[in-house]
Design a protein around this motif. Structure first.
Motif, PDB file in Angstrom:
ATOM      1  N   CYS A  36      -1.287 -47.024   5.733  1.00  0.00           N
ATOM      2  CA  CYS A  36       0.118 -46.621   5.686  1.00  0.00           C
ATOM      3  C   CYS A  36       0.303 -45.505   4.664  1.00  0.00           C
ATOM      4  CB  CYS A  36       0.995 -47.818   5.340  1.00  0.00           C
ATOM      5  SG  CYS A  36       2.732 -47.400   5.246  1.00  0.00           S
ATOM      6  N   CYS A  46       3.427 -45.999   2.007  1.00  0.00           N
ATOM      7  CA  CYS A  46       3.340 -46.799   0.786  1.00  0.00           C
ATOM      8  C   CYS A  46       1.942 -46.700   0.182  1.00  0.00           C
ATOM      9  CB  CYS A  46       3.671 -48.263   1.086  1.00  0.00           C
ATOM     10  SG  CYS A  46       2.520 -49.016   2.231  1.00  0.00           S
ATOM     11  N   GLY A  54       1.871 -51.747   1.044  1.00  0.00           N
ATOM     12  CA  GLY A  54       2.730 -52.611   1.845  1.00  0.00           C
ATOM     13  C   GLY A  54       4.182 -52.200   1.729  1.00  0.00           C
ATOM     14  N   CYS A  55       4.816 -51.950   2.884  1.00  0.00           N
ATOM     15  CA  CYS A  55       6.239 -51.593   2.874  1.00  0.00           C
ATOM     16  C   CYS A  55       6.851 -52.089   4.180  1.00  0.00           C
ATOM     17  CB  CYS A  55       6.415 -50.084   2.711  1.00  0.00           C
ATOM     18  SG  CYS A  55       5.800 -49.121   4.107  1.00  0.00           S
ATOM     19  N   CYS A  67       5.204 -50.670   7.519  1.00  0.00           N
ATOM     20  CA  CYS A  67       3.910 -51.241   7.927  1.00  0.00           C
ATOM     21  C   CYS A  67       3.961 -52.765   7.932  1.00  0.00           C
ATOM     22  CB  CYS A  67       2.784 -50.730   7.037  1.00  0.00           C
ATOM     23  SG  CYS A  67       2.948 -51.160   5.294  1.00  0.00           S
TER      24      CYS A  67
END
Ligand SMILES: [Zn+2]
Lengths: 809, 339
Positions: free
Chosen positions: B263, B266, B270-271, B274
């Protein structure tokens, strides 16, 4: 599909492996973990408390002051529930805990417990209701646990929530993973952990099963195997805590101890099971057959009457249908509170038959989902043993000795030869025969060595998806790990004239964007009435999402008007748009596919102000000549130099319209969209729209015009104007002037059309700017005078035109 | 004579500084520079000058003429300029007139970028019908009739001929058509519009656009597929793009994989986009299934091949950070003007 970690743990030892690792490795094995949730985190700061004393709050009638033992210490807690009493075991939230559901908040948002004074007395926690914990509906009373609940136990493990639930999305080729056992098998390969040995304990008693029930399979083509057991003297009731929690954890509803046991075994092993009340099975005989002609209706256990068709497979007794095979049982033989004797069906049905039936009935169940993907035919007996063990444990009863097992034959492993060099060629690897063998055996596919370079693999029946060597190669790649295969990028460049794209479309887009047009992309599905407006033979869909999208577009106009309408509704009134897209219709002839003809179109849309927002010039709205100008500009860009616009008044969707012809070929329409059409799209300003056949346009274009030497002598330019009848078309005058000029013709444009003062009524003056030239010399005044004389004569003869004035520049 | 020249120069220079109007300049021209002006008169007198003095006097006379002409010209320009500025005080701070700015659609731009990347390494481009027969959309792609794999794609059926024709659910039918009509090797990408019978929402629309690719030749391997996809991702996203190949299932490829890119929003931490996994799914791919080769009469013992497919909308959503797929088809100018 939901998978519980606690449940997996009984099948394979996952100690010391994190949830994250499990999710990652499964995903990298092609078993996609969409999400996972550690349930114990939900109740951090909650424990089982024992209420020691309850007395009235001195300052509030409805509140009680409680002393609650939470194991290490005693807390004083204020509680408002009427049912609180000394001696109860209750859920207690301590300071800092997040209460999942706030009963006093309209949205029920979670809140954090703080040390608080309630009517002057401090409360060191909170005794919770089901609703506050998100465990049920009851908000008026606090939740009360079994008396034997251990004081001080954290709430999550007490509720059986010391678990993680993985949400798994499976591809249709892996029905073997539609169970905890299947997932456990993959994890055992991923982490090199041994599967736990299966020990099933049950006791068989009394008369052999064959004396209690009979099974006859009269449609073995649709039912390769039917196994059954009988248990007598059971007591149907609620499931014990572990069973109820297990099925609810993975999203199923707990029904009773018998049904829950069959569901539990399906989720554990992947074998769908069905329990019949044996007393309701007439003649204690199960017959697997297609329905008879008069059997057209059947009520499934969800209470719905279903239409039965002759190709479906039915489970019947001597008198009637009792279940739709592989899909759902019937009301007439359902387990109920009075049931004492059960027959458990553990069968294997034809995947395509179950799929057809399920589709036709519009009924998909956990059972049909598994059968239509394929269930291991060797699982029926093992699943029966497991469910017998659980039912006898939870509902009592005696298990009749033996199993009824009707099968078309033995189900043996499939033998496939695997060539080591084929594996390496397809994967781009250099694996040795021993490595391949080790990888396959980790997922329970035993391999023998036929030779140094050939393995003989015995594919177990639970992997029905593996039929060919290439399927085994996929397994090798999958388990070996795609991430361990090194990238190779040795592509050889080549030029292949078979697959050249029409580059002109790219050019056209660039050109139109440069000319100020925004490109739009619109839906090719439309309501039928709009499609019918432009073409009666339009294509309709059998299963549209809605009536608004029931037909394929026959013109780019409706989509364009929708886009115009949307922008107008946002107050954007000025636009130049274009679209390149397909339209579709049915023809009388055979086409590439059926009789469907798809053609590429290009559209041009003008609406609003031609020259937006100028501070010193009069605002000019787009008109038909702006549209012609844009179309002509496009034609010129494609190196076309002659075309005809023919007035065409019969198009319903236009009010002023023109048909465009190039070399006698019709290219499309251009015009002002009619009020009636605009109204359909709530567009309240003029829209000028042209739609041309893109393939024809590109076929006609001149690709590589050879360079022509530049003119050696300057052109002579001068203006001419004629007075003609009002209705004389200017285009005809231009044609005449052109022909009068003959070889000398270079260019002509109209610069004024005038009627009114100084011009007789019913007449107009048309003024042209003409350029003449010659390849041999510079034209002199005599040449021009000669032309004017000729033109005047010609126009006078053809149109009774009168030369008004001339000006030589 | 030289004194006369000097005198005339002084006189003319003084006169030049006094020029204000166009009339003044015309008078000046008549007085000094015209055919009968003072300078011309001096040239007349040159005839009477002794022969030995002629070069020196002629030179200085020429210098005088050149000087006066150039001075006169600049004086004239200055006066003309003053006059223009006088004829109305134009506010140059008024913004220029607005003109239409056209742009290509973001889906077009994305598709063209993808095409560019693949044509650079020798891929051709092929096209095919959107209304497709069952054979090309499913059967020849190894979707058996009545197989759950058909549920992977919600299909629109054409009303005529009861279920015989569909709106293609992928451009894979073009792969079959390309192989039917061409001997190997073939290396093509197939961009086009495809349809799915799904409820319209921010995440899905009833149609979208795909680019599929196909390469069939001797000894094409999964490793080569991985390398080619990695090249694409580095070109399309960025040179640091990291990929992950996950096993998956498509009826027409075996083995099959789903490709994720780390991704870039981010950085893999992790965001929301995604879904907190650090990875974004960008395409499906795999090695062409031997059954597909049988349908098109290619010999699976002779050739192998890879195929891949990606959604243009999905890539455009990711690339531009758009959160609603419907925006692509509404044609809101406020949206279109951003690309
Ligand atoms: Zn992210």
């Amino acid at each position: 599909m939901k998978i519980s970690r606690k449940w997996l743990q009984q099948l394979v030892d996952l100690t010391d492996i994190s949830d994250e690792d499990i999710a990652y490795r499964l995903t990298m094995l092609g078993i996609e973990v969409e999400s996972y949730e550690n349930l114990s985190g939900k109740y951090d700061g909650f424990v089982v408390g024992a209420v020691l004393e309850v007395e009235k709050h001195p300052n509030a009638d409805k509140l009680s002051l409680c002393k609650v033992d939470i194991g290490r210490e005693v807390k004083s807690i204020i509680c408002g529930a009427p049912n609180v009493a000394a001696g109860q075991k209750v859920p207690v939230g301590l300071v800092g805990a997040i209460v999942p559901h706030n009963q006093h908040d309209p949205e029920g948002k979670p809140f954090e417990l703080t040390r608080a004074k309630i009517r002057g007395i401090e409360s060191e926690g909170m005794i919770c209701s089901e609703s506050e914990l998100g465990l049920g509906e009851d908000k008026s009373r606090i939740m009360v646990f079994e008396a034997d609940a251990a004081t001080g136990t954290p709430l999550a493990p007490y509720l059986g929530l010391d678990d993680t639930v993985f949400d798994i999305s499976l591809t249709p080729n892996r029905p073997d993973c539609l169970s905890h056992a299947g997932i456990a098998r993959e994890l055992s390969a991923a982490f090199s952990r041994k599967l736990a040995p299966r020990r099933i304990r049950f006791r068989e008693e009394g008369a052999p099963v064959g004396e209690s029930a009979k099974v006859e399979v009269s449609a073995p083509d649709l039912c390769p195997r039917y196994s059954a057991r009988v248990i007598r003297g059971i007591k149907v009731g609620p499931s014990p805590k572990w069973l109820k929690e297990s099925v609810e954890r993975i999203g199923m509803r707990s029904i009773n101890n018998v049904v829950d046991a069959t569901n539990y075994v399906m989720m554990e092993l992947g074998q769908p099971l069905h329990a019949f009340d044996l007393k309701l099975v007439a003649g204690h005989k199960v017959i697997v057959r297609r329905p008879q002609s008069e059997e057209t209706k059947f009520t499934t256990l969800d209470g719905k009457e279903r239409n039965i068709s002759p190709d479906m497979l039915m489970i019947c007794d001597k008198e009637k249908i009792v279940a739709i095979a592989g899909v759902m049982g019937g009301m007439n033989s359902e387990i109920n509170d009075e049931t004492t004797d059960v027959l458990i069906e553990s069968a294997n049905f034809s995947a395509s038959s179950v799929r057809k039936t399920s589709k036709e009935l519009g009924l998909s169940t956990e059972a049909s989902y598994r059968f239509e993907r394929g269930v291991d035919p060797n699982l029926t007996v093992h699943a029966l043993d497991r469910v017998a063990e659980i039912i006898c444990d939870t509902a009592g009863g005696t298990l009749a000795p033996g199993i009824i097992d009707v099968a078309v034959g033995k189900f043996l492993p499939r033998r496939i030869e695997l060539h080591v060099d084929h594996v390496n060629r397809l994967l781009g690897t250099r694996l040795a025969s021993g490595e391949i063998k080790r990888v396959l055996e980790s997922i329970e596919i035993p391999c023998g060595k036929k030779s140094e370079t050939v393995l003989t693999c015995a594919v177990p029946t639970f992997r029905g998806d593996i039929e060919r060597d290439v399927d085994l190669i996929e397994e090798v790649g999958r388990v070996y790990g795609y991430e361990n295969i090194a990238d190779s990028f040795q592509t050889k460049l080549s030029f292949d004239t078979r697959f050249q794209e029409e580059g002109a479309i790219y050019d056209l887009r660039e050109f139109l964007a440069g000319a100020g047009f925004n490109e739009i992309v619109t839906n090719s599905l439309q309501p039928a009435d709009l499609a019918g407006l432009h073409e009666s033979a339009y294509v309709t869909l059998a299963n549209p999402i809605s009536e608004d999208m029931a037909a394929m577009r026959t013109s780019l106009l409706p989509g364009a008007l929708q886009s115009v309408g949307l922008n107008l509704s946002h107050g954007l009134k000025d636009m130049k748009l274009f679209e390149i897209g397909r339209v579709y219709r049915v023809t009388d002839d055979q086409q590439t596919v059926g009789t469907f003809l798809e053609s590429d179109r290009i559209s041009i849309v003008l609406s609003g102000t031609a020259d937006p927002m100028s501070y010193d010039r009069k605002e000019a709205k787009f008109d038909i000549f702006d549209l012609k100008a844009e179309v002509e500009r496009l034609l010129r860009y494609l190196n076309l130099d002659s075309w005809d616009f023919i007035s065409y008044d019969t198009a319903k969707e236009y009010e002023q319209s023109l048909k465009l012809f190039v070399n006698g070929m019709e290219l499309g329409l251009a015009g002002r969209v009619s009020e009636m059409t605009l109204k359909k799209f709530s567009v309240e300003q003029d829209v000028f729209f042209a739609e041309l056949d893109l393939s024809k346009l590109l076929a006609l274009r001149r690709r590589t015009r050879r360079f022509k030497g530049l003119p050696k002598f300057p052109f002579a330019s001068f203006d001419l104007s004629f007075i003609v009848e009002d209705k004389t078309p200017v285009a005809k005058l231009i044609d005449s002037l052109r022909s009068a000029a003959g070889e000398m013709f270079r260019d002509i444009s109209v610069f004024d059309i005038y009627s009114g003062e100084g011009i007789p009524a019913g007449k107009k003056s048309a003024a042209f700017s003409v350029a003449l030239g010659s390849e041999e010399r510079t034209l002199n005044d005599n040449d021009i005078a000669g032309f004017i004389e000729k033109a005047e004569k010609k126009l006078s003869e053809e149109f009774s035109a009168e030369l008004r004035k001339q000006k030589i520049v | 004579m030289l004194d006369e020249i000097q005198k005339l120069k002084e006189e003319a220079t003084a006169s030049l500084t006094g020029l204000r109007t166009q009339e003044d300049t015309e008078n000046f021209r008549l007085q000094f520079l015209s055919r009968k002006g003072s300078v011309a008169q001096l040239f007349e007198k040159l005839r009477d000058v002794p022969k030995e003095d002629k070069p020196a006097i002629g030179k200085s006379l020429n210098e005088l003429r050149t000087f006066l002409e150039s001075e006169f010209e600049s004086a004239q320009k200055k006066i003309a300029g003053e006059k223009r500025a006088d004829t109305g005080s134009i506010d140059l701070s008024i913004p220029g007139r607005k003109r239409y700015i056209g742009r290509r659609h973001p889906l077009t731009k994305t598709a063209e970028e993808i095409k560019r990347i693949f044509t650079c390494i020798g891929f051709g481009i092929a096209d095919g019908p959107e209304i497709e027969d069952d054979y090309h959309n499913f059967e020849a792609l190894n979707f058996p009739p009545d197989h759950p794999a058909r549920d992977m794609q919600d299909t629109f059926f054409v009303k005529a001929d009861a279920g015989k024709y569909v709106l293609r659910t992928h451009t894979s039918g073009v792969q079959i058509r390309v192989m039917e009509n061409n001997k190997p090797p073939v290396r093509v990408i197939m961009p086009g519009r495809v349809y799915r019978n799904e409820a319209i929402s921010a995440r899905s629309y009833c149609l979208f656009h795909q680019v599929e690719g196909l390469y069939v030749d001797k000894n094409v391997s999964l490793a080569e597929l991985k390398g080619t996809v990695a090249y694409f991702a580095k070109e399309f996203f960025n040179a640091e793009a990291k990929l992950r190949f996950r096993p998956s299932f498509f009826p027409f490829t075996e083995p099959s994989a789903e490709v994720d890119v780390n991704c870039f929003l981010c950085g893999g931490k992790g965001c929301r986009i995604c879904k907190y996994s650090g990875w974004l799914e960008i395409m499906g791919c795999g090695m062409v299934d031997p059954n597909v080769f049988k349908y098109v009469r290619y010999d699976p013992n002779e050739v192998s091949g890879y195929a891949f497919g990606m959604g243009i909308e999905r890539l455009a959503l990711l690339r531009y950070g758009i959160d609603d797929i419907r925006l692509f088809f509404e044609n809101d100018l406020r949206f279109l003007n951003q690309f």
